[in-house]
Design a protein around this motif. Structure first.
Motif, PDB file in Angstrom:
ATOM      1  N   ASN A 122       9.736  -4.484  14.132  1.00 57.49           N
ATOM      2  CA  ASN A 122      11.098  -4.003  13.868  1.00 57.49           C
ATOM      3  C   ASN A 122      11.384  -3.770  12.388  1.00 57.49           C
ATOM      4  O   ASN A 122      12.358  -3.105  12.047  1.00 57.49           O
ATOM      5  CB  ASN A 122      12.130  -4.997  14.420  1.00 57.49           C
ATOM      6  CG  ASN A 122      12.133  -5.010  15.940  1.00 57.49           C
ATOM      7  OD1 ASN A 122      11.906  -3.982  16.578  1.00 57.49           O
ATOM      8  ND2 ASN A 122      12.376  -6.178  16.528  1.00 57.49           N
ATOM      9  N   TYR A 123      10.572  -4.334  11.503  1.00 54.73           N
ATOM     10  CA  TYR A 123      10.864  -4.123  10.076  1.00 54.73           C
ATOM     11  C   TYR A 123       9.677  -3.646   9.250  1.00 54.73           C
ATOM     12  O   TYR A 123       9.857  -3.224   8.105  1.00 54.73           O
ATOM     13  CB  TYR A 123      11.496  -5.368   9.437  1.00 54.73           C
ATOM     14  CG  TYR A 123      10.650  -6.625   9.472  1.00 54.73           C
ATOM     15  CD1 TYR A 123      10.742  -7.523  10.530  1.00 54.73           C
ATOM     16  CD2 TYR A 123       9.769  -6.920   8.440  1.00 54.73           C
ATOM     17  CE1 TYR A 123       9.975  -8.666  10.560  1.00 54.73           C
ATOM     18  CE2 TYR A 123       8.996  -8.066   8.461  1.00 54.73           C
ATOM     19  CZ  TYR A 123       9.107  -8.933   9.530  1.00 54.73           C
ATOM     20  OH  TYR A 123       8.339 -10.064   9.563  1.00 54.73           O
ATOM     21  N   THR A 124       8.455  -3.704   9.804  1.00 54.92           N
ATOM     22  CA  THR A 124       7.328  -3.252   8.978  1.00 54.92           C
ATOM     23  C   THR A 124       6.118  -2.856   9.815  1.00 54.92           C
ATOM     24  O   THR A 124       5.983  -3.286  10.977  1.00 54.92           O
ATOM     25  CB  THR A 124       6.893  -4.350   7.981  1.00 54.92           C
ATOM     26  OG1 THR A 124       5.974  -3.784   7.033  1.00 54.92           O
ATOM     27  CG2 THR A 124       6.238  -5.531   8.664  1.00 54.92           C
ATOM     28  N   ASP A 125       5.255  -2.050   9.204  1.00 55.02           N
ATOM     29  CA  ASP A 125       3.948  -1.745   9.791  1.00 55.02           C
ATOM     30  C   ASP A 125       2.830  -2.453   9.024  1.00 55.02           C
ATOM     31  O   ASP A 125       1.655  -2.185   9.229  1.00 55.02           O
ATOM     32  CB  ASP A 125       3.715  -0.227   9.845  1.00 55.02           C
ATOM     33  CG  ASP A 125       3.982   0.456   8.504  1.00 55.02           C
ATOM     34  OD1 ASP A 125       4.175  -0.253   7.484  1.00 55.02           O
ATOM     35  OD2 ASP A 125       4.005   1.692   8.459  1.00 55.02           O
ATOM     36  N   ALA A 145       0.886  -1.170   0.000  1.00 59.42           N
ATOM     37  CA  ALA A 145       0.000   0.000   0.000  1.00 59.42           C
ATOM     38  C   ALA A 145       0.920   1.215   0.000  1.00 59.42           C
ATOM     39  O   ALA A 145       2.092   1.122   0.410  1.00 59.42           O
ATOM     40  CB  ALA A 145      -0.915   0.004   1.222  1.00 59.42           C
ATOM     41  N   ALA A 146       0.420   2.334  -0.478  1.00 62.58           N
ATOM     42  CA  ALA A 146       1.250   3.541  -0.540  1.00 62.58           C
ATOM     43  C   ALA A 146       1.731   3.900   0.861  1.00 62.58           C
ATOM     44  O   ALA A 146       0.962   3.882   1.824  1.00 62.58           O
ATOM     45  CB  ALA A 146       0.452   4.693  -1.144  1.00 62.58           C
ATOM     46  N   GLY A 147       3.015   4.192   0.986  1.00 61.05           N
ATOM     47  CA  GLY A 147       3.551   4.700   2.250  1.00 61.05           C
ATOM     48  C   GLY A 147       3.907   3.656   3.284  1.00 61.05           C
ATOM     49  O   GLY A 147       4.323   4.013   4.394  1.00 61.05           O
ATOM     50  N   VAL A 148       3.758   2.378   2.960  1.00 52.46           N
ATOM     51  CA  VAL A 148       4.105   1.356   3.957  1.00 52.46           C
ATOM     52  C   VAL A 148       5.611   1.334   4.195  1.00 52.46           C
ATOM     53  O   VAL A 148       6.398   1.704   3.333  1.00 52.46           O
ATOM     54  CB  VAL A 148       3.638  -0.062   3.545  1.00 52.46           C
ATOM     55  CG1 VAL A 148       2.127  -0.163   3.620  1.00 52.46           C
ATOM     56  CG2 VAL A 148       4.169  -0.435   2.170  1.00 52.46           C
ATOM     57  N   ARG A 149       5.966   0.868   5.388  1.00 50.09           N
ATOM     58  CA  ARG A 149       7.366   0.776   5.797  1.00 50.09           C
ATOM     59  C   ARG A 149       7.785  -0.682   5.738  1.00 50.09           C
ATOM     60  O   ARG A 149       7.058  -1.558   6.222  1.00 50.09           O
ATOM     61  CB  ARG A 149       7.462   1.308   7.239  1.00 50.09           C
ATOM     62  CG  ARG A 149       8.789   1.100   7.937  1.00 50.09           C
ATOM     63  CD  ARG A 149       8.798   1.783   9.319  1.00 50.09           C
ATOM     64  NE  ARG A 149       7.905   1.155  10.296  1.00 50.09           N
ATOM     65  CZ  ARG A 149       8.235   0.132  11.091  1.00 50.09           C
ATOM     66  NH1 ARG A 149       9.447  -0.384  11.034  1.00 50.09           N
ATOM     67  NH2 ARG A 149       7.369  -0.367  11.950  1.00 50.09           N
ATOM     68  N   PHE A 150       8.955  -0.973   5.163  1.00 51.88           N
ATOM     69  CA  PHE A 150       9.461  -2.344   5.149  1.00 51.88           C
ATOM     70  C   PHE A 150      10.982  -2.304   5.035  1.00 51.88           C
ATOM     71  O   PHE A 150      11.509  -1.808   4.043  1.00 51.88           O
ATOM     72  CB  PHE A 150       8.860  -3.170   3.999  1.00 51.88           C
ATOM     73  CG  PHE A 150       8.998  -4.644   4.220  1.00 51.88           C
ATOM     74  CD1 PHE A 150       7.967  -5.384   4.781  1.00 51.88           C
ATOM     75  CD2 PHE A 150      10.191  -5.299   3.923  1.00 51.88           C
ATOM     76  CE1 PHE A 150       8.107  -6.739   5.033  1.00 51.88           C
ATOM     77  CE2 PHE A 150      10.342  -6.652   4.172  1.00 51.88           C
ATOM     78  CZ  PHE A 150       9.293  -7.369   4.724  1.00 51.88           C
ATOM     79  N   ASP A 151      11.643  -2.845   6.028  1.00 52.55           N
ATOM     80  CA  ASP A 151      13.112  -2.891   6.055  1.00 52.55           C
ATOM     81  C   ASP A 151      13.557  -4.267   5.532  1.00 52.55           C
ATOM     82  O   ASP A 151      13.621  -5.241   6.283  1.00 52.55           O
ATOM     83  CB  ASP A 151      13.582  -2.656   7.494  1.00 52.55           C
ATOM     84  CG  ASP A 151      15.107  -2.616   7.627  1.00 52.55           C
ATOM     85  OD1 ASP A 151      15.806  -3.167   6.742  1.00 52.55           O
ATOM     86  OD2 ASP A 151      15.588  -2.075   8.634  1.00 52.55           O
ATOM     87  N   HIS A 152      13.855  -4.304   4.225  1.00 47.80           N
ATOM     88  CA  HIS A 152      14.185  -5.596   3.598  1.00 47.80           C
ATOM     89  C   HIS A 152      15.456  -6.221   4.180  1.00 47.80           C
ATOM     90  O   HIS A 152      15.552  -7.444   4.285  1.00 47.80           O
ATOM     91  CB  HIS A 152      14.334  -5.415   2.080  1.00 47.80           C
ATOM     92  CG  HIS A 152      13.047  -5.116   1.389  1.00 47.80           C
ATOM     93  ND1 HIS A 152      12.157  -6.087   0.991  1.00 47.80           N
ATOM     94  CD2 HIS A 152      12.471  -3.937   1.053  1.00 47.80           C
ATOM     95  CE1 HIS A 152      11.095  -5.523   0.425  1.00 47.80           C
ATOM     96  NE2 HIS A 152      11.258  -4.214   0.450  1.00 47.80           N
TER      97      HIS A 152
END
Lengths: 108, 108
Positions: free
Chosen positions: A88-91, A11-18
């Protein structure tokens, strides 16, 4: 043989630390699964069908396991620990599917 | 290395011939892809996160390829042929995602 697919909807604006997901979270889950998991895969979403379109999933992984019972038995004591690490890596709230592996890899 | 995932969303009453898909359709697409596809995987959906729940996808596959350009160049002349064959095993319109393979398999 079964596959547990964990998929993180885009979704637009999601956070994800690959990097965290690949280097920290996935190895942690594999350690907890132990012999119940043969191996896993990790993917980073690039696009949908059209070049430049948004992917369906920002990231996804597959845990390839001998049985869903072994997977559940191994992870059951650690569900809270795994859930807590997701922040810790995503919302994104991931979605999960269990599949029967019909062709593990076509060249094998 | 990239992965093209083709996923067939579940809905009540959908038709899907897993044997045809596995034995006829997927080998046909692999033949058309030739060296552009290293190998593929095929999954049959069992459930969602909860035991006995509906799966997100009735079936899905991954084509593991060296590049998306090679995949597109190989399939472009055959898109109509592939599309026409889909009616032979399902009435579901598949969704497609292109991913970067971050971990091909964790035990490799």
């Amino acid at each position: 043989m079964i596959k547990v697919s964990v998929m993180y909807p885009y979704a637009a604006g999601v956070r994800f630390d690959h990097a965290y997901y690949r280097e920290r979270h996935m190895p942690m889950v594999k350690r907890l699964l132990g012999a119940a998991c043969l191996y896993y895969t990790v993917d980073k979403g690039i696009s949908g069908a059209a070049p430049g379109s948004d992917p369906i999933y920002v990231a996804k992984c597959d845990f390839i396991c001998m049985s869903i019972e072994a997977y559940r038995a191994a992870l059951n004591p650690y569900l809270q620990e795994i859930w807590d690490d997701i922040a810790n890596y995503t919302d994104i709230q991931p979605v999960l599917q269990v599949s029967e592996v019909e062709v593990e890899r076509s060249d094998a």
